[in-house]
Design a protein around this motif. Sequence first.
Motif, PDB file in Angstrom:
ATOM      1  N   GLU A   1       5.440   6.119   1.435  1.00 25.25           N
ATOM      2  CA  GLU A   1       5.815   4.993   2.299  1.00 25.25           C
ATOM      3  C   GLU A   1       5.145   3.764   1.718  1.00 25.25           C
ATOM      4  N   ALA A   2       5.827   2.628   1.760  1.00 22.13           N
ATOM      5  CA  ALA A   2       5.267   1.386   1.224  1.00 22.13           C
ATOM      6  C   ALA A   2       4.991   0.420   2.368  1.00 22.13           C
TER       7      ALA A   2
ATOM      8  N   ARG B   1       0.870  -1.176   0.000  1.00 24.80           N
ATOM      9  CA  ARG B   1       0.000   0.000   0.000  1.00 24.80           C
ATOM     10  C   ARG B   1       0.901   1.218   0.000  1.00 24.80           C
ATOM     11  N   LEU B   2       0.781   2.037  -1.032  1.00 20.19           N
ATOM     12  CA  LEU B   2       1.601   3.235  -1.151  1.00 20.19           C
ATOM     13  C   LEU B   2       0.888   4.380  -0.450  1.00 20.19           C
TER      14      LEU B   2
ATOM     15  N   TYR C   1      -0.113  -1.809  -4.893  1.00 20.65           N
ATOM     16  CA  TYR C   1       0.897  -2.126  -5.908  1.00 20.65           C
ATOM     17  C   TYR C   1       1.281  -3.590  -5.784  1.00 20.65           C
ATOM     18  N   LEU C   2       1.108  -4.344  -6.870  1.00 16.82           N
ATOM     19  CA  LEU C   2       1.463  -5.757  -6.887  1.00 16.82           C
ATOM     20  C   LEU C   2       2.792  -5.926  -7.602  1.00 16.82           C
TER      21      LEU C   2
ATOM     22  N   ASN D   1     -21.605   5.713  -5.607  1.00 20.33           N
ATOM     23  CA  ASN D   1     -20.649   6.164  -6.611  1.00 20.33           C
ATOM     24  C   ASN D   1     -19.277   6.492  -6.021  1.00 20.33           C
ATOM     25  N   PRO D   2     -18.665   5.540  -5.319  1.00 21.44           N
ATOM     26  CA  PRO D   2     -17.340   5.807  -4.743  1.00 21.44           C
ATOM     27  C   PRO D   2     -16.288   5.955  -5.839  1.00 21.44           C
ATOM     28  N   GLU D   3     -15.269   6.725  -5.554  1.00 21.27           N
ATOM     29  CA  GLU D   3     -14.138   6.850  -6.464  1.00 21.27           C
ATOM     30  C   GLU D   3     -13.416   5.503  -6.541  1.00 21.27           C
ATOM     31  N   HIS D   4     -12.903   5.170  -7.714  1.00 24.76           N
ATOM     32  CA  HIS D   4     -12.224   3.887  -7.906  1.00 24.76           C
ATOM     33  C   HIS D   4     -10.811   3.964  -7.355  1.00 24.76           C
ATOM     34  N   TYR D   5     -10.484   3.027  -6.471  1.00 18.89           N
ATOM     35  CA  TYR D   5      -9.130   2.931  -5.912  1.00 18.89           C
ATOM     36  C   TYR D   5      -8.369   1.893  -6.723  1.00 18.89           C
ATOM     37  N   TRP D   6      -7.224   2.291  -7.304  1.00 20.85           N
ATOM     38  CA  TRP D   6      -6.544   1.416  -8.254  1.00 20.85           C
ATOM     39  C   TRP D   6      -5.565   0.460  -7.599  1.00 20.85           C
ATOM     40  N   VAL D   7      -5.560  -0.752  -8.109  1.00 19.13           N
ATOM     41  CA  VAL D   7      -4.535  -1.743  -7.782  1.00 19.13           C
ATOM     42  C   VAL D   7      -3.636  -1.848  -9.016  1.00 19.13           C
ATOM     43  N   HIS D   8      -2.389  -1.425  -8.864  1.00 17.11           N
ATOM     44  CA  HIS D   8      -1.467  -1.363  -9.998  1.00 17.11           C
ATOM     45  C   HIS D   8      -0.529  -2.561 -10.026  1.00 17.11           C
TER      46      HIS D   8
END
Length: 482
Positions: free
Chosen positions: A412-413, A366-367, A379-380, A456-463
């Motif tokens: 921070e990661a 998690r960034l 982040y994967l 309508n939540p904002e999309h949280y991205w998994v990169h």
Amino acid sequence: MLSPGLALHTDKYQINMMYAHWVQGTHNRKAVFEAFFRKLPFGNGYAVFAGLERIVKYVEDLRFEDSDLEYLREQEENYDPAFLEELRNFRFTGTLYSVREGSLVFPGEPLVRVESRIFEAQLIETALLNFMNYQTLIATKASRIRQVAKGDLLMEFGIRRAQEADAALWGTRAVYLAGFDSTSNMLAGKLFGIPTAGTHAHSWVQSHENEEEAFRRYAQALPDQVTLLVDTYDTLGSGVPHAINIGLEMKRQGKSMKAVRLDSGDIAYLSIKTREMLDQAGLSEVKIVASNDLDEHTIQSLKVQGARVDSWGVGTQLITAADQPTLGGVYKLVAREGGDGAYIPTIKISANPEKVTIPGPKNIYRLIDTNTGKAIADYLCYPEETDIGEKAAIKLFHPNHPYISRQVEKYEAESLLIPVFQDGKRVYDLPDLTEIRQYHQKQLRMFWPEYLRMHNPEHYWVHLSEQVWETRANLMKRYTDK
């Protein structure tokens, strides 16, 4: 809570695949499986991971009893007796990673990663998904209700409507870790240390000559825990007036009635009128409890209508996740042991793009923005990718449209996957439920409100890291080129 005896809590095809591996002599080959879900439930912006404690207890206790082996001996597959002896000595000897319970999680992320003999990894799939899918679903539903209820008290009342005892018990635990305050489920209270709460039923009133007598006798029996159900006959015509009489009698005796409960009718209107009547009688300290098939949508609507409710009893809609009764989590092979002992990434191709898997054992980070303390993205990457540990600049790009990208430098990661079992030994101390609740609240504070809102939540991205993305693209090309 869990005793040995769940070895056959599995699908038959798991046993058949184990047998086929054993026959072919491949049962000791290592494999890596990951459990994840593809789509968020309830149209939500996040899910709440739950079920790890039961997964841990299941893995620790996993063994085949004599009665299990006898049952397998009767099956039409006619398993070799030597295979059944192999099962007699079965123990989990692998490694298992998991995210923490109470974590906010998103589609495509490996919530549990299993590295073990394929013989072992195959068996635990069904139970692991069963525990993870149900408890994560219910915890997510409960968290949604908590977001809408804000600071109001929330009580879980679902035991009678749950799909059997296990669902009632473990569902209640999931509800509590996601922010509810108490439960009516006494066994869950005993086993998990959850505060319990309860009033009385309509039958208590019906079993007396009149409503006021029923209220008075209840108050005499439980003078410090008086919440009166006022809708057995006529809420505003008799129920609330009779409750007020009892409340005033108690006040003269130096006692205090806690609340009245509304369980039917127009809750918004009735709660407003009940509040007026209580206040006019000098009982402003008496709270109003509402129940009756509530969920986050109903509670939000009642609040918009100005309902004067202090505490909500939520049952059927929550414990059954009535509007979406399944999470749909899956458990997929992402790597297998090659001839040199190294892992070979594997992929599943599908005509449905969302079902194409992400190959290879992956870590999740998690960034977190160092200036705001808020989550930027997940982040994967592969374990051998160490740049993130050195906090080097990271390129984040859209997994389906890689030309959409950005560079992240000040972050921070936080590693989300933690070791739970290593070589069959548990290396993780299970936190108590209070710690998990606190952790979940900390997780919520890490996200901007737009990711948490109900509608309508904002999309949280998994990169994906570039290496993961390229590995996936290369394998897709390899298996789809004609």
